[in-house]
Scaffold this motif. Structure first.
Motif, PDB file in Angstrom:
ATOM      1  N   TYR A 189       0.939  -1.120   0.083  1.00 53.07           N
ATOM      2  CA  TYR A 189      -0.045   0.036   0.059  1.00 53.07           C
ATOM      3  C   TYR A 189       0.868   1.165  -0.050  1.00 53.07           C
ATOM      4  CZ  TYR A 189      -3.590  -3.557   1.590  1.00 53.07           C
ATOM      5  OH  TYR A 189      -4.389  -4.584   1.532  1.00 53.07           O
ATOM      6  N   SER A 191      -0.361   4.007  -1.193  1.00 54.07           N
ATOM      7  CA  SER A 191      -1.048   5.588  -1.175  1.00 54.07           C
ATOM      8  C   SER A 191      -1.878   5.713   0.112  1.00 54.07           C
ATOM      9  CB  SER A 191      -2.106   5.143  -2.257  1.00 54.07           C
ATOM     10  OG  SER A 191      -3.362   5.544  -1.888  1.00 54.07           O
ATOM     11  N   ALA A 192      -1.839   6.702   0.566  1.00 56.48           N
ATOM     12  CA  ALA A 192      -2.424   7.004   1.950  1.00 56.48           C
ATOM     13  C   ALA A 192      -3.928   6.765   1.881  1.00 56.48           C
ATOM     14  CB  ALA A 192      -2.096   8.463   2.344  1.00 56.48           C
ATOM     15  N   THR A 193      -4.447   7.017   0.732  1.00 56.14           N
ATOM     16  CA  THR A 193      -5.933   6.778   0.690  1.00 56.14           C
ATOM     17  C   THR A 193      -6.373   5.138   0.694  1.00 56.14           C
ATOM     18  OG1 THR A 193      -5.985   8.636  -0.815  1.00 56.14           O
ATOM     19  CG2 THR A 193      -7.870   7.447  -0.744  1.00 56.14           C
ATOM     20  N   ARG A 195      -4.383   3.186   2.528  1.00 57.44           N
ATOM     21  CA  ARG A 195      -4.170   2.778   3.787  1.00 57.44           C
ATOM     22  C   ARG A 195      -5.065   3.153   4.848  1.00 57.44           C
ATOM     23  NH1 ARG A 195       2.084   2.223   5.839  1.00 57.44           N
ATOM     24  NH2 ARG A 195       2.840   1.403   3.597  1.00 57.44           N
ATOM     25  N   LEU A 196      -5.834   4.547   4.604  1.00 58.95           N
ATOM     26  CA  LEU A 196      -6.880   4.849   5.145  1.00 58.95           C
ATOM     27  C   LEU A 196      -8.201   3.800   4.853  1.00 58.95           C
ATOM     28  CD1 LEU A 196      -6.573   8.611   4.844  1.00 58.95           C
ATOM     29  CD2 LEU A 196      -6.509   7.507   6.949  1.00 58.95           C
ATOM     30  N   LEU A 199      -7.804   0.543   7.016  1.00 57.10           N
ATOM     31  CA  LEU A 199      -7.955   0.633   8.333  1.00 57.10           C
ATOM     32  C   LEU A 199      -9.552   0.606   8.403  1.00 57.10           C
ATOM     33  CD1 LEU A 199      -5.786   3.349   9.647  1.00 57.10           C
ATOM     34  CD2 LEU A 199      -5.490   0.990  10.081  1.00 57.10           C
ATOM     35  N   LYS A 200     -10.353   1.418   7.779  1.00 51.90           N
ATOM     36  CA  LYS A 200     -11.908   1.467   7.713  1.00 51.90           C
ATOM     37  C   LYS A 200     -12.386  -0.215   7.584  1.00 51.90           C
ATOM     38  CE  LYS A 200     -15.739   3.884   7.832  1.00 51.90           C
ATOM     39  NZ  LYS A 200     -15.870   4.339   8.915  1.00 51.90           N
ATOM     40  N   GLU A 203     -11.577  -2.344  10.268  1.00 49.79           N
ATOM     41  CA  GLU A 203     -12.557  -1.992  11.580  1.00 49.79           C
ATOM     42  C   GLU A 203     -14.036  -2.676  11.358  1.00 49.79           C
ATOM     43  OE1 GLU A 203     -14.731   1.927  13.276  1.00 49.79           O
ATOM     44  OE2 GLU A 203     -12.674   2.235  12.295  1.00 49.79           O
TER      45      GLU A 203
END
Lengths: 279, 548
Positions: A189, A191-193, A195-196, A199-200, A203
């Motif tokens: 990964y 790209s920050a998008t 990775r975010l 995480l989502k 969860e």
């Protein structure tokens, strides 16, 4: 959108302290907990990577007794939008071919995906045959030992890097296809998008795993429309002739325990070592 | 290329304060943290203060943080222990502690920053942002000579309208952006700390506190062998934070390993008695603390990169009271608001200058950039004045009382010179003249060795990708690191720095400095004490504090 189905299996927990053996050195299944096959975790990570990058749905499937629901729960903790368990007494004693038939039929009933992903071998059987046999039954091209995947949704193809011994091969395959992940598979990964989103999704899937019932279905042989001659022991052409226990290596020399924490004990150890070296 | 409206580098207390203020005002903010979780790389003494002369404290962001955040104890009393041998004069410094203080809480960064990170993540998610851990930011992304984003080790480059450097004392980003360098040893303090287990009931009994109350104990005098600095003990819920803070140049000059001062403090009867014969060390930690007088950046921005907290050198010492975290919270909020104003005014490139002005006008600017303090300090340090002050303080009873009263005088404490008079002469004389002998009533605590302390820490080592490289291994260039590194010791077999004598192929004996980065706690000391190339380890690697 890329839909994936991931096959998983419950295996005895072979970790130290968890695994129990009977006196004849065979596995004590009653005492040893059943857990998610470690390689399947990697297959699920691969499916999650595809979901993060392209969207779609990840379905987890397994064959086994109803108690395997906990295994699917474990799988959902890694990732899964829904989970199916193919469970029937008639399915018992299945070899890899009968298992592949059952899994393949189950996938057809669910709806065939763009990519099927399986882990590299199970920790108990270690045959590594179920995945390829399922691919053959589905008539999907297969890429094994995959360490990274890129999906080109526009051209509907997959570019996979596979570990062939010490070489890395790049393989292109049209979709749909079957992927077997290598233990060295690593999701990437950059790209920050992404990775975010990871995480989502993580969860969300953990919440689903905790209350699995709303996304869990168990189907028996009749519901799956299986040919009774092709499942379970009856449908298994494999004959297990004999299982041999690996004998314990004979002790080559006698060991002497020297206990104590003082200098004297240490001196004794030094003396013994010196003697051993002199022969 | 990816773009976020704002990127905050570092999920410490300053960065998280900035990110939270941005997120709750609708800004899409991405926080990048190199630890595995917020707080994992962070250490505090530590007390978080709320300033009565500023609205921009933690309660500006979280009005009921005292109930919802994992703070430890509300610090209601403060004492200064002046030590000369076993003579101790304890002065109640609660008035100094309370000066311009709205509230004060002891805290541990592991739990606190994790909580804060969760709040920020939830708030930022609403605008498509969030907190990402395991990502190290190497430096600014440049375009036509302007900073337009960040370069990361683990991610592709990211563009942003606002970049906040909140990556702490060792900030890779501010150095890479040319905002500051490493400074000199005399521009830094070095702190070492242990977290010690103590059941709540014992804390209440030993320190005379109840409920959420807590106390702060400060120590000065000859217990530190003349090294300029002091010690502290703060009560937490069921632990104690015990540590020492010294001027780094003094640590180097005195050639005493920093942890030895800490051990000496713990074993001194005044502290041993507080511990009551029990001592269970949970965690050892260390950090560099910028000396705000010398390190604070007056113009802490370049283009739309704004530096806050430790990264901007913001620390205020008023005598023995060290304030850092509240400055970080305030500058974080101010930086966020400076950007919001620039955005509203449709003058995005004024975020930096807005921030610098707001900082200057706040107590941060007043305390750190106040030239009057420098002038007063000059008078105070001037030889004859000092001699008179010393004579007065030491030789007359009235002088003594005045000296003690002076300890509670914020203005005086703020301008006390960083010399032996403040750190040694005065406390020692006070203890000698007015103190009482303290005898040990409890067993002397058995502190851990450096090897044991390293063994108790958690590391995710990055073998083959060492984040520090020695560029000159001669004793002359790098030998000071052996003494000053908080995880090196003459009697340690597993510390970072050692001096070794080896026989080279020609049969000649060569003495050189050897570095092993595995036990590194990333404090930055050796960047100042040895010839190195120093940067932080990549994301998720290196030390991971549990308590902090």
């Amino acid at each position: 959108m890329v839909d994936c189905i991931v096959t998983v299996k419950g295996v005895p927990d072979f970790r130290e302290g968890k695994v129990h053996f009977k006196e004849d050195n065979t596995l004590n299944r009653g005492e040893t907990p059943t857990v998610l096959n470690p390689s399947d975790r990697i297959a699920l990570m691969a499916a999650l990577e595809i979901k993060v990058k392209h969207g779609g749905k990840v379905t987890v499937v397994s064959m086994g007794p109803l108690g395997y629901k906990t295994v699917l729960q474990e799988a959902l903790e890694v990732y899964g939008d829904d989970a199916y368990l193919f469970s029937d007494r008639q399915m018992g004693g299945a070899d890899t071919l009968a298992t592949a038939y059952t899994l393949g039929m189950g996938m057809k009933k669910i709806g065939l995906p763009d990519i099927v992903i399986s882990g590299f071998k199970t920790a108990d059987g270690e045959t590594g045959q179920t995945g390829p046999q399922t691919a053959w039954l589905l008539d999907y091209p297969i890429i094994t030992h995959v360490i990274s995947i890129e999906v080109d949704t526009g051209n509907r193809k997959v570019l996979a890097r596979r570990l062939a011994g010490e070489d890395i091969e790049e393989i292109e395959s049209p979709l749909p296809c079957y992927i077997i992940t290598d233990p060295n598979f690593e999701a990437s990964y950059r790209s920050a998008t992404h990775r975010l989103r990871f995480l989502k999704l993580q969860e969300e899937t953990r919440a689903r795993a905790a209350t699995i019932d709303s996304v869990f279905k168990a189907w028996n042989a009749t519901e799956l429309g299986l040919d009774p001659k092709k499942i379970g022991l009856k449908g298994s052409p494999t004959i297990v002739n004999k299982v041999e226990a690996i004998p314990t290596a004979p002790r080559e020399r006698t060991a002497k325990v020297i206990s104590g924490k003082d200098d004297q004990a240490l001196a004794e150890v030094a003396k013994q070592i010196a003697q051993a070296i002199r022969g | 290329m990816e773009k976020f409206e704002a990127v905050v580098v570092g999920a410490g207390i300053a960065g998280l304060a900035a990110a939270y203020e941005l997120a709750r005002n609708g800004v899409q903010v991405l926080v990048l943290e190199r630890g595995k979780s917020p707080g994992q790389k962070n250490v505090t003494g530590g007390i978080l203060y709320g300033q009565s002369d500023s609205p921009y404290n933690l309660d500006y962001l979280f009005p009921d943080f005292a109930k919802t955040a994992p703070v430890e104890r509300r610090i209601t009393k403060s004492f200064m222990h002046n030590i000369a041998g076993d003579q101790v004069k304890t002065v109640d410094t609660t008035p100094l502690h309370e000066y311009k203080t709205k509230w004060a809480y002891s805290l541990l960064r592991g739990a606190f920053d994790r909580w804060f990170g969760d709040q920020v993540h939830k708030a930022a998610e609403k605008n498509g942002g969030g907190v990402l851990c395991n990502v190290r930011v190497k430096g600014p992304l440049m375009e036509n000579g302007r900073i337009v984003g960040v370069l990361c080790e683990e991610l592709d480059e990211i563009r942003a309208d606002l970049i906040i450097a909140a990556d702490g004392a060792t900030s890779d980003l501010t150095r890479a952006a040319g905002l500051r360098g490493w400074g000199r040893p005399d521009t830094w303090f070095q702190g070492v700390k242990v977290v010690v287990k103590m059941p709540t009931a014992d804390i209440e009994k030993q320190f005379g506190v109840k409920g959420d109350e807590g106390t702060a104990h400060l120590f000065a005098g000859d217990v530190f062998g003349g090294t300029r600095g002091g010690g502290f003990l703060y009560t937490n819920k069921d632990t104690l934070s015990i540590g020492t803070v010294f001027h780094l140049d003094s640590v180097a000059a005195k050639k005493t390993e920093p942890h030895r001062h800490l051990d000496r403090l713990i074993k001194h009867p005044i502290v041993a008695n507080m511990l009551g014969g029990k001592y269970e060390e949970l965690e050892y930690s260390a950090k560099l603390i910028p000396d705000g007088k010398k390190m604070a950046l007056r113009s802490p921005y370049r283009d739309n990169l704004l530096a806050i907290g430790d990264a901007a050198g913001q620390m205020k010492a008023a005598g023995p009271i060290i304030k850092g975290m509240n400055l970080g919270v305030t500058s974080g909020i101010l930086a966020a608001q400076a950007y919001l104003k620039a955005k509203k005014d449709n003058r995005l490139n004024e975020a930096g200058s807005n921030y610098a002005s707001a900082l200057q006008a706040s107590y941060v600017g007043r305390e750190l950039f106040n030239s009057g303090g420098g002038f007063m300090k000059g008078i105070f340090s001037f030889g004859p004045t000092k001699a008179i002050a010393e004579w007065g303080a030491v030789n007359t009873g009235m002088g003594m009382n005045r000296a003690i009263a002076g300890m509670n005088d914020y203005a005086l404490a703020s301008i006390a010179p960083d010399d032996d008079f403040t750190y040694l002469t005065l406390p020692v004389r006070i203890a000698q003249k007015m103190g009482q002998k303290v005898s040990a009533q409890a067993a002397t605590p058995k502190t851990r060795t450096t090897d044991e302390r390293i063994a108790a820490l958690t590391y995710d080592t990055d073998i083959g990708r060492e984040h520090i490289q020695l560029t000159d291994s001669s004793v002359n260039a790098s030998g000071r690191a052996v003494m000053t590194c908080p995880v090196s010791a003459s009697d340690s077999s597993r510390g970072c720095y050692r001096i070794e004598t080896v026989v080279d192929p020609s049969g000649k004996e060569v003495t050189k400095v050897v570095l092993d980065t595995q036990p590194c706690v990333e404090c930055g000391t050796c960047a100042l004490m040895a010839a190195t190339t120093w940067h932080t380890p990549r994301g998720g690697k290196g030390v991971g504090y549990q308590y902090g």
